[in-house]
Design a protein around this motif. Structure first.
Motif, PDB file in Angstrom:
ATOM      1  N   ASN A 316       0.844  -1.192   0.000  1.00  0.00           N
ATOM      2  CA  ASN A 316       0.000   0.000   0.000  1.00  0.00           C
ATOM      3  C   ASN A 316       0.884   1.250   0.000  1.00  0.00           C
ATOM      4  N   PRO A 317       1.133   1.813  -1.202  1.00  0.00           N
ATOM      5  CA  PRO A 317       2.017   2.982  -1.307  1.00  0.00           C
ATOM      6  C   PRO A 317       1.561   4.178  -0.467  1.00  0.00           C
ATOM      7  N   ASP A 318       0.277   4.198  -0.125  1.00  0.00           N
ATOM      8  CA  ASP A 318      -0.253   5.313   0.676  1.00  0.00           C
ATOM      9  C   ASP A 318      -0.150   5.061   2.185  1.00  0.00           C
ATOM     10  N   GLU A 319       0.495   3.956   2.545  1.00  0.00           N
ATOM     11  CA  GLU A 319       0.692   3.618   3.967  1.00  0.00           C
ATOM     12  C   GLU A 319       1.381   4.786   4.671  1.00  0.00           C
ATOM     13  N   GLY A 320       0.865   5.150   5.832  1.00  0.00           N
ATOM     14  CA  GLY A 320       1.423   6.281   6.585  1.00  0.00           C
ATOM     15  C   GLY A 320       2.860   6.032   7.019  1.00  0.00           C
ATOM     16  N   MET A 321       3.570   7.113   7.300  1.00  0.00           N
ATOM     17  CA  MET A 321       4.969   7.008   7.720  1.00  0.00           C
ATOM     18  C   MET A 321       5.071   6.325   9.076  1.00  0.00           C
ATOM     19  N   LYS A 322       6.054   5.434   9.196  1.00  0.00           N
ATOM     20  CA  LYS A 322       6.253   4.707  10.451  1.00  0.00           C
ATOM     21  C   LYS A 322       7.663   4.944  10.962  1.00  0.00           C
ATOM     22  N   GLN A 323       7.767   5.351  12.222  1.00  0.00           N
ATOM     23  CA  GLN A 323       9.060   5.602  12.844  1.00  0.00           C
ATOM     24  C   GLN A 323       9.053   4.973  14.234  1.00  0.00           C
ATOM     25  N   ILE A 324      10.073   4.204  14.536  1.00  0.00           N
ATOM     26  CA  ILE A 324      10.119   3.540  15.841  1.00  0.00           C
ATOM     27  C   ILE A 324      11.528   3.522  16.411  1.00  0.00           C
ATOM     28  N   LEU A 325      11.623   3.842  17.701  1.00  0.00           N
ATOM     29  CA  LEU A 325      12.883   3.715  18.436  1.00  0.00           C
ATOM     30  C   LEU A 325      12.713   2.564  19.420  1.00  0.00           C
ATOM     31  N   MET A 326      13.601   1.595  19.351  1.00  0.00           N
ATOM     32  CA  MET A 326      13.530   0.428  20.232  1.00  0.00           C
ATOM     33  C   MET A 326      14.562   0.544  21.356  1.00  0.00           C
ATOM     34  N   GLU A 327      14.223  -0.028  22.498  1.00  0.00           N
ATOM     35  CA  GLU A 327      15.115   0.074  23.654  1.00  0.00           C
ATOM     36  C   GLU A 327      16.189  -1.017  23.641  1.00  0.00           C
ATOM     37  N   ALA A 328      17.398  -0.621  23.986  1.00  0.00           N
ATOM     38  CA  ALA A 328      18.509  -1.573  24.137  1.00  0.00           C
ATOM     39  C   ALA A 328      18.530  -2.061  25.593  1.00  0.00           C
ATOM     40  N   LYS A 329      19.303  -3.104  25.838  1.00  0.00           N
ATOM     41  CA  LYS A 329      19.393  -3.676  27.181  1.00  0.00           C
ATOM     42  C   LYS A 329      20.869  -3.822  27.554  1.00  0.00           C
ATOM     43  N   LEU A 330      21.217  -3.372  28.759  1.00  0.00           N
ATOM     44  CA  LEU A 330      22.597  -3.490  29.207  1.00  0.00           C
ATOM     45  C   LEU A 330      22.823  -4.868  29.812  1.00  0.00           C
ATOM     46  N   ILE A 331      23.796  -5.593  29.291  1.00  0.00           N
ATOM     47  CA  ILE A 331      24.145  -6.920  29.812  1.00  0.00           C
ATOM     48  C   ILE A 331      25.429  -6.765  30.633  1.00  0.00           C
ATOM     49  N   ALA A 332      25.281  -6.770  31.963  1.00  0.00           N
ATOM     50  CA  ALA A 332      26.414  -6.521  32.857  1.00  0.00           C
ATOM     51  C   ALA A 332      27.274  -7.773  33.018  1.00  0.00           C
ATOM     52  N   ARG A 333      28.576  -7.611  32.789  1.00  0.00           N
ATOM     53  CA  ARG A 333      29.534  -8.721  32.937  1.00  0.00           C
ATOM     54  C   ARG A 333      30.689  -8.260  33.829  1.00  0.00           C
ATOM     55  N   ASP A 334      31.759  -9.039  33.846  1.00  0.00           N
ATOM     56  CA  ASP A 334      32.874  -8.766  34.764  1.00  0.00           C
ATOM     57  C   ASP A 334      33.641  -7.483  34.450  1.00  0.00           C
ATOM     58  N   SER A 335      33.593  -7.014  33.200  1.00  0.00           N
ATOM     59  CA  SER A 335      34.422  -5.859  32.817  1.00  0.00           C
ATOM     60  C   SER A 335      33.975  -4.552  33.467  1.00  0.00           C
ATOM     61  N   SER A 336      32.806  -4.561  34.122  1.00  0.00           N
ATOM     62  CA  SER A 336      32.340  -3.340  34.788  1.00  0.00           C
ATOM     63  C   SER A 336      31.855  -3.641  36.202  1.00  0.00           C
ATOM     64  N   LYS A 337      32.407  -4.701  36.796  1.00  0.00           N
ATOM     65  CA  LYS A 337      31.929  -5.058  38.134  1.00  0.00           C
ATOM     66  C   LYS A 337      32.303  -3.960  39.129  1.00  0.00           C
ATOM     67  N   PRO A 338      31.567  -3.861  40.246  1.00  0.00           N
ATOM     68  CA  PRO A 338      31.790  -2.769  41.216  1.00  0.00           C
ATOM     69  C   PRO A 338      33.259  -2.562  41.537  1.00  0.00           C
ATOM     70  N   LYS A 339      33.620  -1.295  41.682  1.00  0.00           N
ATOM     71  CA  LYS A 339      35.020  -0.900  41.772  1.00  0.00           C
ATOM     72  C   LYS A 339      35.777  -1.596  42.906  1.00  0.00           C
ATOM     73  N   THR A 340      35.179  -1.727  44.066  1.00  0.00           N
ATOM     74  CA  THR A 340      35.894  -2.349  45.186  1.00  0.00           C
ATOM     75  C   THR A 340      36.253  -3.788  44.896  1.00  0.00           C
ATOM     76  N   SER A 341      35.274  -4.539  44.340  1.00  0.00           N
ATOM     77  CA  SER A 341      35.546  -5.950  44.032  1.00  0.00           C
ATOM     78  C   SER A 341      36.491  -6.073  42.845  1.00  0.00           C
ATOM     79  N   ALA A 342      36.445  -5.075  41.929  1.00  0.00           N
ATOM     80  CA  ALA A 342      37.352  -5.099  40.766  1.00  0.00           C
ATOM     81  C   ALA A 342      38.795  -4.960  41.231  1.00  0.00           C
ATOM     82  N   VAL A 343      39.026  -4.066  42.205  1.00  0.00           N
ATOM     83  CA  VAL A 343      40.381  -3.833  42.704  1.00  0.00           C
ATOM     84  C   VAL A 343      40.838  -5.042  43.523  1.00  0.00           C
ATOM     85  N   ASN A 344      39.960  -5.512  44.408  1.00  0.00           N
ATOM     86  CA  ASN A 344      40.306  -6.668  45.247  1.00  0.00           C
ATOM     87  C   ASN A 344      40.503  -7.948  44.426  1.00  0.00           C
ATOM     88  N   GLY A 345      39.677  -8.072  43.330  1.00  0.00           N
ATOM     89  CA  GLY A 345      39.745  -9.265  42.507  1.00  0.00           C
ATOM     90  C   GLY A 345      41.035  -9.333  41.738  1.00  0.00           C
TER      91      GLY A 345
END
Length: 345
Positions: A316-345
């Motif tokens: 349908n060439p007359d279909e209205g304009m569609k714009q969407i922003l999707m949310e990303a998700k942060l996957i926390a791993r060891d490279s950003s673990k809390p500073k105290t445990s990072a130093v102690n580890g």
């Protein structure tokens, strides 16, 4: 071996060629063909290895059932994976995808666009590169259906499917702050592209909202073409700075990979010497001795939705304009673990 025709199938099935055509084009319900005869026709077509004449079909319909997909950089796993999603989704809907990579060059993108237009693709899905705004205007002026994927130009009204890059970077900054890091840098491409500007803006606002003063030395911008050498120079400058950072956000997968290579050469420990968060999910992040925290973009949904939007425009060439922003998700791993445990580890 003679190529099977509609007539061959019709003779074996004892029906007209018109009936065979209706069934093989999926119109048996519209023409009230019985299920038993429809199954018989499909079975005979399979046994005879019938291949439809797509050229003749496209000449009749004016459609080629092909989609042009132009991506920015095929070497980036994010784009390689998104191309696979687009290809699979298009195939489910009877479309073939012709893929080209412009390697972040507007001139190459323009060449690909013209080649695919001459191939008479029905529409485009495009991951834009810097300086390609005129190509978007060109498609709009000629009413060629297209959807921008992952990147868009806010000043040009178009259909697009993208990630909320501002929020993704903001969340990455907040995550590091909550983990005890207060001197946080970011490395991005030197670019006027909106998605890259939004990644930097989100990071800066995360600092501002937590009353952390941003220092110019914390932002490192490198050119895509000379990334390898510039990433090394940027890290050297960061380490030598009076405002040395204790954490870095990398705005792309390519930047992170180049940085991790050099960080390893320098024998810096992640995260005790430098905590890391990166865009772009990739298997290599799991293989690093310290699994990398990353921003997971909704790759599957981005690809599927771009195909869905384009197919609606094609039907349908007359279909209205569609714009969407999707949310990303942060996957926390060891490279950003809390500073105290990072130093102690």
């Amino acid at each position: 071996m003679k190529k099977a025709s509609l007539k061959d199938i019709a003779q074996q099935a004892g029906v007209s060629t018109a009936l065979v055509s209706y069934v093989l084009n999926g119109k048996e319900k519209e023409t009230r063909v019985g299920e038993a005869i429809a199954q018989k026709i499909r079975l005979i077509a399979k046994e005879l290895n019938y291949q439809p004449n797509h050229l003749a079909k496209s000449l009749r319909s004016g459609k080629t059932h092909t989609i042009g997909l132009i991506i920015a950089d095929i070497s980036n796993p994010f784009f390689a994976n998104i191309a696979r999603v687009v290809e699979d989704e298009a195939k489910k809907n009877g479309y073939t995808v012709i893929i080209g990579s412009c390697d972040e060059h507007a001139e190459k993108s323009w060449d690909l666009l013209n080649v695919l237009i001459n191939r008479q693709v029905d529409g485009f899905i495009i991951v834009s590169c810097e300086g390609s705004e005129n190509q978007v205007h060109y498609l709009k002026e000629r009413n060629i259906p297209f959807v921008l994927l992952d990147r868009h130009f806010p000043e040009i009204q178009t259909d697009f499917v993208a990630t909320n890059n501002y929020k993704a970077s903001y969340d990455a900054g907040i995550h590091l702050i909550k983990s005890g890091y207060k001197k946080i840098g970011i490395m991005a491409y030197k670019s006027n592209m909106y998605h890259m500007e939004e990644r930097v803006r989100g990071y800066k606002h995360a600092l501002r909202d937590n009353k952390i003063e941003f220092h110019d030395a914390w932002l490192k911008e490198v050119h895509f073409e000379t990334m390898d050498s510039e990433v090394r120079t940027a890290i050297d400058e960061i380490l030598a700075s009076e405002q040395r950072v204790d954490a870095m956000i990398f705005a792309t997968y390519g930047l992170a990979i180049n940085a991790l290579k050099y960080i390893t050469e320098l024998r810096l420990q992640v995260p005790s010497d430098l905590a890391i968060v990166s865009y772009g999910q990739a298997e290599v992040f799991d293989l690093y001795y310290c699994p990398i925290t990353y921003v997971q973009q909704p790759l599957e949904m981005l690809g599927k939705t771009s195909v869905e939007f384009l197919l609606k425009k094609l039907k349908n060439p007359d279909e209205g304009m569609k714009q969407i922003l999707m949310e990303a998700k942060l996957i926390a791993r060891d490279s950003s673990k809390p500073k105290t445990s990072a130093v102690n580890g």
